[in-house]
Design an enzyme around this catalytic site. Structure first.
Site, PDB file in Angstrom:
ATOM      1  N   ARG A 247     -24.495  -3.780   8.405  1.00  0.00           N
ATOM      2  CA  ARG A 247     -24.234  -4.899   7.504  1.00  0.00           C
ATOM      3  C   ARG A 247     -24.083  -6.182   8.325  1.00  0.00           C
ATOM      4  NH1 ARG A 247     -18.894  -5.003   3.734  1.00  0.00           N
ATOM      5  NH2 ARG A 247     -17.992  -5.234   5.791  1.00  0.00           N
TER       6      ARG A 247
ATOM      7  N   PHE B 160     -16.349  -0.539  -4.239  1.00  0.00           N
ATOM      8  CA  PHE B 160     -15.453  -0.471  -3.080  1.00  0.00           C
ATOM      9  C   PHE B 160     -14.338   0.543  -3.376  1.00  0.00           C
ATOM     10  CE2 PHE B 160     -12.094  -1.758  -0.197  1.00  0.00           C
ATOM     11  CZ  PHE B 160     -12.802  -1.791   0.989  1.00  0.00           C
TER      12      PHE B 160
ATOM     13  N   TYR C 257      -9.112 -13.029   3.435  1.00  0.00           N
ATOM     14  CA  TYR C 257      -9.443 -12.956   4.867  1.00  0.00           C
ATOM     15  C   TYR C 257     -10.937 -12.859   5.156  1.00  0.00           C
ATOM     16  CZ  TYR C 257      -9.004  -7.980   3.602  1.00  0.00           C
ATOM     17  OH  TYR C 257      -9.104  -6.766   2.982  1.00  0.00           O
ATOM     18  N   LYS C 258     -11.765 -12.923   4.113  1.00  0.00           N
ATOM     19  CA  LYS C 258     -13.214 -12.860   4.349  1.00  0.00           C
ATOM     20  C   LYS C 258     -13.759 -14.291   4.400  1.00  0.00           C
ATOM     21  CE  LYS C 258     -13.577  -8.427   1.910  1.00  0.00           C
ATOM     22  NZ  LYS C 258     -13.764  -7.542   3.060  1.00  0.00           N
TER      23      LYS C 258
ATOM     24  N   ASP D 240     -13.857  -8.189  -9.183  1.00  0.00           N
ATOM     25  CA  ASP D 240     -13.412  -8.246  -7.796  1.00  0.00           C
ATOM     26  C   ASP D 240     -14.355  -9.216  -7.084  1.00  0.00           C
ATOM     27  OD1 ASP D 240     -12.901  -7.891  -5.103  1.00  0.00           O
ATOM     28  OD2 ASP D 240     -12.603  -5.721  -5.256  1.00  0.00           O
TER      29      ASP D 240
HETATM   30  C1  LIG Z   1     -14.764  -5.340  -2.730  1.00  0.00           C
HETATM   31  C2  LIG Z   1     -13.492  -5.220  -1.958  1.00  0.00           C
HETATM   32  N1  LIG Z   1     -12.316  -5.132  -2.614  1.00  0.00           N
HETATM   33  C3  LIG Z   1     -11.155  -5.051  -1.930  1.00  0.00           C
HETATM   34  C4  LIG Z   1     -11.125  -5.041  -0.553  1.00  0.00           C
HETATM   35  C5  LIG Z   1      -9.890  -4.937   0.272  1.00  0.00           C
HETATM   36  O1  LIG Z   1      -8.718  -4.909  -0.411  1.00  0.00           O
HETATM   37  P1  LIG Z   1      -7.351  -5.098   0.382  1.00  0.00           P
HETATM   38  O2  LIG Z   1      -7.222  -6.533   0.751  1.00  0.00           O
HETATM   39  O3  LIG Z   1      -6.317  -4.630  -0.571  1.00  0.00           O
HETATM   40  O4  LIG Z   1      -7.395  -4.260   1.613  1.00  0.00           O
HETATM   41  C6  LIG Z   1     -12.316  -5.136   0.148  1.00  0.00           C
HETATM   42  C7  LIG Z   1     -12.289  -5.111   1.621  1.00  0.00           C
HETATM   43  O5  LIG Z   1     -13.219  -5.121   2.326  1.00  0.00           O
HETATM   44  C8  LIG Z   1     -13.529  -5.221  -0.566  1.00  0.00           C
HETATM   45  O6  LIG Z   1     -14.684  -5.285   0.086  1.00  0.00           O
END
Ligand SMILES: Cc1ncc(COP(=O)(O)O)c(C=O)c1O
Length: 412
Positions: free
Chosen positions: A371, A126, A222-223, A197
């Site tokens: 997706r 990401f 938020y996911k 992550d």
């Molecule tokens: C693997 C991954 N890391 C981090 C993030 C997002 O990070 P942030 O909350 O800082 O925008 C996402 C967002 O989709 C993600 O898929």
């Protein structure tokens, strides 16, 4: 067995997680396949946030930092998330965004492995993960470099020069899952740290950070945790590292005694030192509702249903949408896959737009990926059938082939 809507409806009828669907406020007629980007709204969130605004903020005013334990929310919700990721309650806090937490942990880890210069990640991770590594290198200005290794050669690439391995447990695009135990073991044999992550894993799959002897992790609110747009993320620091690592963002709420208001910074003991500034109390209230809801579900059932939803989606796309250039990007084997399924298509963006206009909400990831997120708490088997039959119609009638679908929106 034919995967008719009738058959899929029967599966919904015997689904032990079906009761959770009514705990979410989903719009009528929508098949929501994007909970891996923004989780759906729990019904209880609106009342909880409204109560917080009206009573705790409106009436309690500043007293609510103590009277309603606002100040402890990062640790309290962190302890709840710890149960979802196989950590101890005092190893997780909720604070800041994933990106900011990555920065804090990358810099802290590199300082803790000061004699080493190499960070390992994979190409196509990401973007924020890779960008933050670059930013951490600029901040430290100590000659670090990033080695991007393909999955197949990752284990061999880790050696005694490696300071840190930073990987996304479930790939945001392909849904491939890394073997957390094997990679962590290899890194430890070489004296390196690993930062996971968990943005696409937490709340979707059973995770055992302590069982894997993980060092560090971050994850998204938020996911799959359904905390609402921009919800704070969480970070994990294994107990054994907590007092050796120091956050580069030395804010007052990471201080040992923030309310002494002294001039010198002294890190708080434990994971609290990775807090920085004032928590987003309104947003944390919504996140806590999402986490509480998930804690009522058995994660083994959640993971099993996610796999089955994915298997059915893959099978139905193969049987109903063959001959339309859709190529499965995600692993076909459920145990190698996270909780979404991705396909490649030269007109992916337009197809996603056409699907959304017909009530099937998935998303597009550049350059050519469709997706579909599978969120077992509020998604049914019949929903998958409806989504695939809509996709079939979009493909067979070329409904995606409209000039307006070629114009990219700012957010995809
Ligand atoms: C693997 C991954 N890391 C981090 C993030 C997002 O990070 P942030 O909350 O800082 O925008 C996402 C967002 O989709 C993600 O898929």
């Amino acid at each position: 067995m034919t995967l008719s809507l009738q058959y899929l409806g029967k599966l919904d009828g015997i689904d032990p997680l079906r009761k959770f669907r009514s705990a979410f406020a989903l719009p009528e007629g929508i098949v929501y396949l994007d909970g891996n980007s923004l989780g759906a709204l729990p019904v209880a969130s609106a009342a909880r946030v409204s109560d917080l605004i009206t009573h705790e903020w409106g009436q309690g005013l500043v007293r609510s930092w103590s009277n309603h334990n606002w100040i402890e929310a990062p640790q309290r919700i962190g302890a709840k998330i710890a149960r979802l990721v196989g950590a101890r309650p005092h190893e997780v806090v909720v604070t800041d965004s994933v990106s900011v937490n990555l920065f804090k942990l990358v810099v802290a880890a590199l300082r803790a492995r000061a004699s080493r210069r190499v960070v390992i990640s994979e190409p196509g991770n990401f973007p924020t993960d890779l960008y933050v590594i670059e930013g951490a290198f600029d901040t430290l200005n100590a000659g670090h470099w990033l080695q991007l290794c393909a999955r197949q050669s990752l284990l061999e690439a880790i050696d005694t020069e490696t300071a840190l391995v930073l990987l996304t447990h479930v790939h945001y695009k392909t849904a491939e899952v890394f073997d957390m135990h094997a990679i962590t073991r290899r890194a430890h044999e070489c004296g390196a740290l690993v930062l996971w992550d968990l943005s696409h894993s937490a709340g979707a799959l059973p995770i055992d950070l302590n069982g894997a002897e993980a060092d560090l992790a971050v994850g998204c609110g938020y996911k799959y945790l359904n905390g609402g747009p921009g919800a704070s993320s969480f970070l994990f620091v294994a107990e054994r590292h907590q007092n050796a690592l120091v956050s580069p963002l030395t804010g007052w709420l990471g201080h040992a005694k923030p309310f002494d208001f002294v001039d010198q910074y002294a890190p708080a003991p434990g994971v609290a030192r990775f807090l920085c500034g004032t928590p987003s109390v309104l947003s944390l209230a919504a996140l806590e509702v999402g986490v509480d809801l998930l804690l009522q579900a058995d994660m083994t059932l959640v993971a099993a249903k996610s796999r089955r939803l994915g298997d059915i989606l893959i099978e139905l796309v193969a049987s109903e949408c063959g001959g339309f250039d859709l190529e499965l990007v995600s692993p076909a084997e459920g145990h190698l896959r996270g909780s979404h399924v991705a396909f490649r298509h030269p007109h992916a963006y337009q197809i996603v737009r056409a699907l959304i206009e017909r009530g099937v909400i998935g998303d597009f990831r550049a350059p050519d990926v469709l997706r579909f997120g599978l969120t077992p708490l509020y998604l049914g088997y019949e929903d998958i059938g409806r989504a695939v039959f809509t996709l079939k119609e979009v493909l067979t009638k070329r409904l995606w082939d409209r000039p307006e679908y070629r114009v990219r929106a700012t957010t995809t």
